[in-house]
Design a protein around this motif. Sequence first.
Motif, mmCIF file in Angstrom:
data_model
loop_
_atom_site.group_PDB
_atom_site.id
_atom_site.type_symbol
_atom_site.label_atom_id
_atom_site.label_comp_id
_atom_site.label_asym_id
_atom_site.label_seq_id
_atom_site.Cartn_x
_atom_site.Cartn_y
_atom_site.Cartn_z
ATOM 1 N N GLU A 1 24.582 15.075 66.679
ATOM 2 C CA GLU A 1 25.673 14.158 67.042
ATOM 3 C C GLU A 1 25.630 12.883 66.211
ATOM 4 O O GLU A 1 26.678 12.361 65.812
ATOM 5 N N GLN A 2 24.435 12.376 65.946
ATOM 6 C CA GLN A 2 24.311 11.170 65.123
ATOM 7 C C GLN A 2 24.845 11.411 63.707
ATOM 8 O O GLN A 2 25.568 10.579 63.152
ATOM 9 N N ALA A 3 24.484 12.557 63.139
ATOM 10 C CA ALA A 3 24.946 12.897 61.790
ATOM 11 C C ALA A 3 26.459 13.090 61.766
ATOM 12 O O ALA A 3 27.147 12.618 60.853
ATOM 13 N N GLN B 1 16.667 13.950 56.085
ATOM 14 C CA GLN B 1 16.607 13.506 57.474
ATOM 15 C C GLN B 1 17.897 12.770 57.857
ATOM 16 O O GLN B 1 18.591 12.221 57.000
ATOM 17 N N VAL B 2 18.205 12.736 59.144
ATOM 18 C CA VAL B 2 19.457 12.129 59.611
ATOM 19 C C VAL B 2 19.532 10.661 59.218
ATOM 20 O O VAL B 2 20.573 10.177 58.769
ATOM 21 N N ARG B 3 18.431 9.934 59.380
ATOM 22 C CA ARG B 3 18.455 8.506 59.037
ATOM 23 C C ARG B 3 18.761 8.306 57.551
ATOM 24 O O ARG B 3 19.469 7.357 57.178
ATOM 25 N N ASP B 4 18.232 9.183 56.685
ATOM 26 C CA ASP B 4 18.499 9.088 55.248
ATOM 27 C C ASP B 4 19.946 9.481 54.948
ATOM 28 O O ASP B 4 20.580 8.905 54.053
ATOM 29 N N TYR C 1 13.899 14.629 72.755
ATOM 30 C CA TYR C 1 14.628 13.506 72.173
ATOM 31 C C TYR C 1 16.079 13.427 72.653
ATOM 32 O O TYR C 1 16.584 12.349 72.969
ATOM 33 N N SER C 2 16.749 14.562 72.728
ATOM 34 C CA SER C 2 18.160 14.541 73.140
ATOM 35 C C SER C 2 18.318 14.026 74.559
ATOM 36 O O SER C 2 19.255 13.281 74.862
#
Length: 349
Positions: free
Chosen positions: A30-32, A2-5, A182-183
Amino acid sequence: MQVRDFIKHLKNGDRPPLTLILGEEQALREQAQQAIANMIPEDQKAMNFGRYDMHQTPVGVALDDATSMPFFGDYREVVIDSPYFLTGEKSTEKIDHDLTGLQAYFEHPVPSTMMVLVAPYKKLDERKRLTKALKKAALIVDAAPLDERSARMALAQIFRQHKVSIEPPALDTLVQRTNGQYSIMMGEVRKLLTYASDGSPLTVSAVSALVPKQLNDRVFDLVTDVLRKHAADALALYRDLLAQREEPIRLNALMLGQFRLLLQVKLLAQKGYGQGNIATTLKAHPYRVKLALRQVDRLPYHQLAQAYSGLVDTETAMKTGTIDKELAFELFMLKYTGQSTVGHHDRRR
């Protein structure tokens, strides 16, 4: 992963030489990407960062960059955007991609280069050798669309991190006005955080004032008015949309799409399908299916079919020029509600 991980992984000092960011959720991609871009100091990025769109640039150019030594730095980052050759997609551009060289790179990536493949797709073609080689070597980051529950949790966490209080009904309003996507929510977050920077809580009125309704959301309201046979409200909203320079044919097409979804959801629900199965079968966003289920719960199928058929006839009349485009919807509403004149119903909100 996952992106947070993935972000935690990078903060621990890990620098993956090969990363695949796969999924259709733009905000997560984009966050990643931002997290891995932050691994290179700002004063080194000009010489050690390259981004290449595979619809415009041969992958060989990216490979030349990836195999070069960093310039006045320890690492280089090379981003490959839209690697459509990993899917079954056929490109209209005649670009000669060195896929043999790319596969060789996947098998032996350069340690001083962080190569990132950004794939805005639901899935890749698992049958291709290139895809197999990539998945074997890469750290894979999941950027698939979030369901409503996950999106709510992610948003709530962001507000907590910024010590911003948002009332539950206000979060409901944010979800409704962004269709649970979400986006789109993330596109509104900065505005909401700025508003609340003085300690003001985010209320329903604040979110309503700051987050405009999407066109699809307004069309959803229009469809609701049609289904309830609230002619005056439907006509007022329709005229408001026309005043905002929305094209009648486009509005009719959006309504047709919504009624098509309602009919499909109604049929599948009658067959015993649950919300998740309906969304998967129709390849529709789960939040849209959730709202559709609410709309069709007590509506007979023939009423939905009648409205859909009327809109099909309206579209035909618009396109053949047998009716004034701006009057077409009004005539449809009068016929659908069984009225002969607009008269006293012609009021505005």
